[in-house]
Write a protein that holds these residues in place. Structure first.
Motif, PDB file in Angstrom:
ATOM      1  N   ALA A 150      -0.148  -2.657   7.407  1.00  0.00           N
ATOM      2  CA  ALA A 150      -0.020  -2.997   8.826  1.00  0.00           C
ATOM      3  C   ALA A 150      -0.560  -1.872   9.727  1.00  0.00           C
ATOM      4  O   ALA A 150      -1.216  -2.124  10.737  1.00  0.00           O
ATOM      5  N   LEU A 151      -0.292  -0.633   9.335  1.00  0.00           N
ATOM      6  CA  LEU A 151      -0.784   0.508  10.107  1.00  0.00           C
ATOM      7  C   LEU A 151      -2.308   0.601  10.079  1.00  0.00           C
ATOM      8  O   LEU A 151      -2.928   1.036  11.055  1.00  0.00           O
ATOM      9  N   SER A 152      -2.923   0.210   8.965  1.00  0.00           N
ATOM     10  CA  SER A 152      -4.388   0.292   8.843  1.00  0.00           C
ATOM     11  C   SER A 152      -5.077  -0.596   9.874  1.00  0.00           C
ATOM     12  O   SER A 152      -6.150  -0.261  10.371  1.00  0.00           O
ATOM     13  N   VAL A 153      -4.457  -1.741  10.192  1.00  0.00           N
ATOM     14  CA  VAL A 153      -5.049  -2.646  11.197  1.00  0.00           C
ATOM     15  C   VAL A 153      -5.099  -1.961  12.555  1.00  0.00           C
ATOM     16  O   VAL A 153      -6.116  -2.015  13.267  1.00  0.00           O
ATOM     17  N   ARG A 154      -4.011  -1.268  12.906  1.00  0.00           N
ATOM     18  CA  ARG A 154      -3.937  -0.629  14.218  1.00  0.00           C
ATOM     19  C   ARG A 154      -4.735   0.663  14.282  1.00  0.00           C
ATOM     20  O   ARG A 154      -5.318   0.981  15.316  1.00  0.00           O
ATOM     21  N   ALA A 155      -4.748   1.411  13.176  1.00  0.00           N
ATOM     22  CA  ALA A 155      -5.416   2.714  13.189  1.00  0.00           C
ATOM     23  C   ALA A 155      -6.915   2.609  12.896  1.00  0.00           C
ATOM     24  O   ALA A 155      -7.721   3.338  13.485  1.00  0.00           O
ATOM     25  N   LEU A 156      -7.290   1.690  11.982  1.00  0.00           N
ATOM     26  CA  LEU A 156      -8.683   1.613  11.524  1.00  0.00           C
ATOM     27  C   LEU A 156      -9.418   0.383  12.041  1.00  0.00           C
ATOM     28  O   LEU A 156     -10.640   0.306  11.960  1.00  0.00           O
ATOM     29  N   GLY A 157      -8.694  -0.590  12.533  1.00  0.00           N
ATOM     30  CA  GLY A 157      -9.341  -1.799  13.028  1.00  0.00           C
ATOM     31  C   GLY A 157      -9.572  -2.848  11.954  1.00  0.00           C
ATOM     32  O   GLY A 157     -10.062  -3.940  12.240  1.00  0.00           O
ATOM     33  N   PHE A 158      -9.220  -2.558  10.716  1.00  0.00           N
ATOM     34  CA  PHE A 158      -9.309  -3.545   9.639  1.00  0.00           C
ATOM     35  C   PHE A 158      -8.119  -3.359   8.710  1.00  0.00           C
ATOM     36  O   PHE A 158      -7.507  -2.287   8.672  1.00  0.00           O
ATOM     37  N   GLU A 159      -7.814  -4.423   7.957  1.00  0.00           N
ATOM     38  CA  GLU A 159      -6.616  -4.398   7.112  1.00  0.00           C
ATOM     39  C   GLU A 159      -6.937  -3.941   5.698  1.00  0.00           C
ATOM     40  O   GLU A 159      -7.828  -4.499   5.041  1.00  0.00           O
ATOM     41  N   ILE A 160      -6.247  -2.922   5.245  1.00  0.00           N
ATOM     42  CA  ILE A 160      -6.296  -2.551   3.828  1.00  0.00           C
ATOM     43  C   ILE A 160      -5.291  -3.447   3.106  1.00  0.00           C
ATOM     44  O   ILE A 160      -4.127  -3.496   3.498  1.00  0.00           O
ATOM     45  N   PRO A 161      -5.712  -4.184   2.079  1.00  0.00           N
ATOM     46  CA  PRO A 161      -4.803  -5.142   1.427  1.00  0.00           C
ATOM     47  C   PRO A 161      -3.541  -4.466   0.887  1.00  0.00           C
ATOM     48  O   PRO A 161      -3.565  -3.306   0.463  1.00  0.00           O
ATOM     49  N   VAL A 162      -2.435  -5.215   0.920  1.00  0.00           N
ATOM     50  CA  VAL A 162      -1.162  -4.710   0.392  1.00  0.00           C
ATOM     51  C   VAL A 162      -1.300  -4.354  -1.085  1.00  0.00           C
ATOM     52  O   VAL A 162      -0.747  -3.355  -1.555  1.00  0.00           O
ATOM     53  N   SER A 163      -2.065  -5.156  -1.823  1.00  0.00           N
ATOM     54  CA  SER A 163      -2.259  -4.904  -3.263  1.00  0.00           C
ATOM     55  C   SER A 163      -2.880  -3.534  -3.497  1.00  0.00           C
ATOM     56  O   SER A 163      -2.487  -2.815  -4.425  1.00  0.00           O
ATOM     57  N   LEU A 164      -3.829  -3.156  -2.646  1.00  0.00           N
ATOM     58  CA  LEU A 164      -4.510  -1.869  -2.807  1.00  0.00           C
ATOM     59  C   LEU A 164      -3.601  -0.706  -2.435  1.00  0.00           C
ATOM     60  O   LEU A 164      -3.546   0.316  -3.140  1.00  0.00           O
ATOM     61  N   THR A 165      -2.873  -0.836  -1.323  1.00  0.00           N
ATOM     62  CA  THR A 165      -1.970   0.247  -0.922  1.00  0.00           C
ATOM     63  C   THR A 165      -0.831   0.413  -1.935  1.00  0.00           C
ATOM     64  O   THR A 165      -0.410   1.532  -2.231  1.00  0.00           O
ATOM     65  N   PHE A 166      -0.350  -0.712  -2.479  1.00  0.00           N
ATOM     66  CA  PHE A 166       0.702  -0.655  -3.500  1.00  0.00           C
ATOM     67  C   PHE A 166       0.211   0.099  -4.733  1.00  0.00           C
ATOM     68  O   PHE A 166       0.920   0.956  -5.288  1.00  0.00           O
ATOM     69  N   TYR A 167      -1.015  -0.191  -5.153  1.00  0.00           N
ATOM     70  CA  TYR A 167      -1.585   0.489  -6.325  1.00  0.00           C
ATOM     71  C   TYR A 167      -1.812   1.965  -6.037  1.00  0.00           C
ATOM     72  O   TYR A 167      -1.524   2.827  -6.881  1.00  0.00           O
ATOM     73  N   ALA A 168      -2.321   2.265  -4.828  1.00  0.00           N
ATOM     74  CA  ALA A 168      -2.608   3.662  -4.464  1.00  0.00           C
ATOM     75  C   ALA A 168      -1.329   4.498  -4.420  1.00  0.00           C
ATOM     76  O   ALA A 168      -1.326   5.679  -4.814  1.00  0.00           O
ATOM     77  N   ILE A 169      -0.225   3.917  -3.949  1.00  0.00           N
ATOM     78  CA  ILE A 169       1.061   4.632  -3.914  1.00  0.00           C
ATOM     79  C   ILE A 169       1.514   4.981  -5.326  1.00  0.00           C
ATOM     80  O   ILE A 169       2.050   6.069  -5.579  1.00  0.00           O
ATOM     81  N   ASN A 170       1.307   4.053  -6.267  1.00  0.00           N
ATOM     82  CA  ASN A 170       1.846   4.213  -7.618  1.00  0.00           C
ATOM     83  C   ASN A 170       0.998   5.079  -8.554  1.00  0.00           C
ATOM     84  O   ASN A 170       1.545   5.627  -9.513  1.00  0.00           O
ATOM     85  N   ILE A 171      -0.303   5.208  -8.297  1.00  0.00           N
ATOM     86  CA  ILE A 171      -1.165   5.969  -9.220  1.00  0.00           C
ATOM     87  C   ILE A 171      -0.705   7.418  -9.396  1.00  0.00           C
ATOM     88  O   ILE A 171      -0.504   7.887 -10.533  1.00  0.00           O
ATOM     89  N   PRO A 172      -0.490   8.197  -8.316  1.00  0.00           N
ATOM     90  CA  PRO A 172       0.003   9.572  -8.528  1.00  0.00           C
ATOM     91  C   PRO A 172       1.387   9.616  -9.166  1.00  0.00           C
ATOM     92  O   PRO A 172       1.703  10.527  -9.933  1.00  0.00           O
ATOM     93  N   LEU A 173       2.217   8.610  -8.860  1.00  0.00           N
ATOM     94  CA  LEU A 173       3.554   8.562  -9.456  1.00  0.00           C
ATOM     95  C   LEU A 173       3.479   8.258 -10.951  1.00  0.00           C
ATOM     96  O   LEU A 173       4.288   8.768 -11.736  1.00  0.00           O
ATOM     97  N   SER A 191       1.366  -6.698 -10.837  1.00  0.00           N
ATOM     98  CA  SER A 191       1.840  -6.981  -9.488  1.00  0.00           C
ATOM     99  C   SER A 191       0.699  -6.894  -8.483  1.00  0.00           C
ATOM    100  O   SER A 191       0.549  -7.778  -7.623  1.00  0.00           O
ATOM    101  N   SER A 192      -0.132  -5.849  -8.582  1.00  0.00           N
ATOM    102  CA  SER A 192      -1.261  -5.683  -7.659  1.00  0.00           C
ATOM    103  C   SER A 192      -2.260  -6.829  -7.786  1.00  0.00           C
ATOM    104  O   SER A 192      -2.749  -7.366  -6.781  1.00  0.00           O
ATOM    105  N   LEU A 193      -2.576  -7.211  -9.031  1.00  0.00           N
ATOM    106  CA  LEU A 193      -3.536  -8.297  -9.262  1.00  0.00           C
ATOM    107  C   LEU A 193      -3.020  -9.624  -8.722  1.00  0.00           C
ATOM    108  O   LEU A 193      -3.753 -10.383  -8.082  1.00  0.00           O
ATOM    109  N   PHE A 194      -1.739  -9.910  -8.972  1.00  0.00           N
ATOM    110  CA  PHE A 194      -1.153 -11.166  -8.493  1.00  0.00           C
ATOM    111  C   PHE A 194      -1.088 -11.204  -6.970  1.00  0.00           C
ATOM    112  O   PHE A 194      -1.354 -12.249  -6.355  1.00  0.00           O
ATOM    113  N   ILE A 195      -0.720 -10.081  -6.341  1.00  0.00           N
ATOM    114  CA  ILE A 195      -0.657 -10.042  -4.872  1.00  0.00           C
ATOM    115  C   ILE A 195      -2.044 -10.281  -4.269  1.00  0.00           C
ATOM    116  O   ILE A 195      -2.193 -10.977  -3.268  1.00  0.00           O
ATOM    117  N   GLN A 196      -3.067  -9.722  -4.924  1.00  0.00           N
ATOM    118  CA  GLN A 196      -4.433  -9.894  -4.444  1.00  0.00           C
ATOM    119  C   GLN A 196      -4.931 -11.321  -4.662  1.00  0.00           C
ATOM    120  O   GLN A 196      -5.601 -11.909  -3.804  1.00  0.00           O
TER     121      GLN A 196
END
Length: 313
Positions: free
Chosen positions: A76-99, A122-127
């Motif tokens: 949701a923040l990406s839409v306001r800050a960048l002008g386009f939406e980063i998919p939830v599936s991608l942000t979810f995956y990005a959060i979990n990779i370092p973890l 989960s990421s694939l299904f959400i996408q």
């Protein structure tokens, strides 16, 4: 003359082979367990989490708990800050990779492999799952989204898989300090609620709290393993009962000898054992075989101080 470089090369090869051996050992140990059950639970969690996100959370502007909710906030923040939406599936995956990298080194290879499978599914299904607006009512979306997500989490926990996110952080700290860190999830969920209020209005933050409450209640209803019960057994024949509890349930037993029944003044033994609610059905079945004449009293939801380990983990 070239001894130093050769020594470094040998150390590098040894490290590489040790890492490969660690992966192979993890894979072998996985194959000895209920592999199909765990992978099926990962698929089910991925499917249910995608339905919760794409059918209820996103259309209703309500947020889930943990890493999924944090991924929604970043999207949701990406839409306001960048002008386009980063998919939830991608942000979810990005959060979990370092973890997941943290989990590989700090928790264990087997845990990380299954968590990686769950996060990926989960990421694939959400996408892949289409966005469907069943209703725009945020309260209905909050309730049913929480119900679907809680079901996925509950079945995942029953199969001993993790959906990543705050689970990894909590387990890492617990392994290092020996303490349960329940407030991590509370802090993350608090941050999510604040952003929900800022982005969409404070009533949506309250709806998100409904989601988290419903999800946690459904998870608790499905996943009963964490609920402890105390079995007090009064028996004239303690040996087969002790063997049953130790061999079938893998639990410890405290034996109190020379107890006396005041009705017939017979000598009895009193056994105390802590089991989980999940094991209760098996306990009743084995108890009837070990000593059908024993008197058994069960206390529910007991609190444990000290060491209580599941030997199957």
């Amino acid at each position: 003359m070239n001894k130093a470089p050769l020594h470094k090369h040998v150390k590098f090869v040894a490290k590489k082979s040790a890492k490969k051996m660690g992966i192979l050992q993890a894979a072998r140990s996985i194959s000895r367990e209920k592999y199909t059950e765990k992978v099926s639970a990962s698929l089910l969690y991925g499917l249910l989490s995608s339905i919760a996100v794409n059918f209820f959370f996103q259309p209703g502007h309500v947020y889930s708990s943990g890493a999924t909710g944090l991924a929604q906030v970043l999207s949701a923040l990406s839409v306001r800050a960048l002008g386009f939406e980063i998919p939830v599936s991608l942000t979810f995956y990005a959060i979990n990779i370092p973890l997941l990298i943290l989990a590989w080194y700090k928790i264990g290879h087997k845990f990380t492999i299954f968590t990686f499978i769950t996060v990926t599914m989960s990421s694939l299904f959400i996408q892949a799952m289409p966005h469907v607006t069943l209703t725009e009512d945020p309260l209905i979306n909050a309730i049913f989204g929480g119900l679907v997500m809680g079901t996925g989490i509950g079945f995942g926990l029953k199969s001993r898989i993790s959906s990543g996110g705050t689970d990894i952080v909590s387990l890492t700290i617990r392994k290092k300090t020996g303490r349960d860190v329940g407030n991590i999830s509370l802090i993350v969920n608090g941050i999510i609620m604040v952003f929900a209020g800022i982005l969409f209005g404070w009533k949506y933050a309250l709806y998100s709290m409904v989601t988290i409450f419903v999800s946690s209640r459904v998870t608790d209803a499905i996943f009963t393993k964490q609920k402890k019960m105390q079995a007090m057994i009064v028996t004239s024949n303690p040996d087969p009962v002790v063997r049953m509890i130790q061999k079938k349930l893998h639990r410890g037993v405290t034996l109190i000898n020379d107890a006396e029944g005041t009705y017939n003044h017979e000598k009895k033994a009193v056994l105390l054992a802590i089991i989980t609610r999940e094991e209760y059905t098996d306990f009743k079945h084995y108890m009837r075989k070990a000593d059908p004449k024993a008197f058994v009293s069960i206390a529910e939801n007991v609190h444990i101080l000290g060491r209580f380990v599941d030997l199957d983990d």
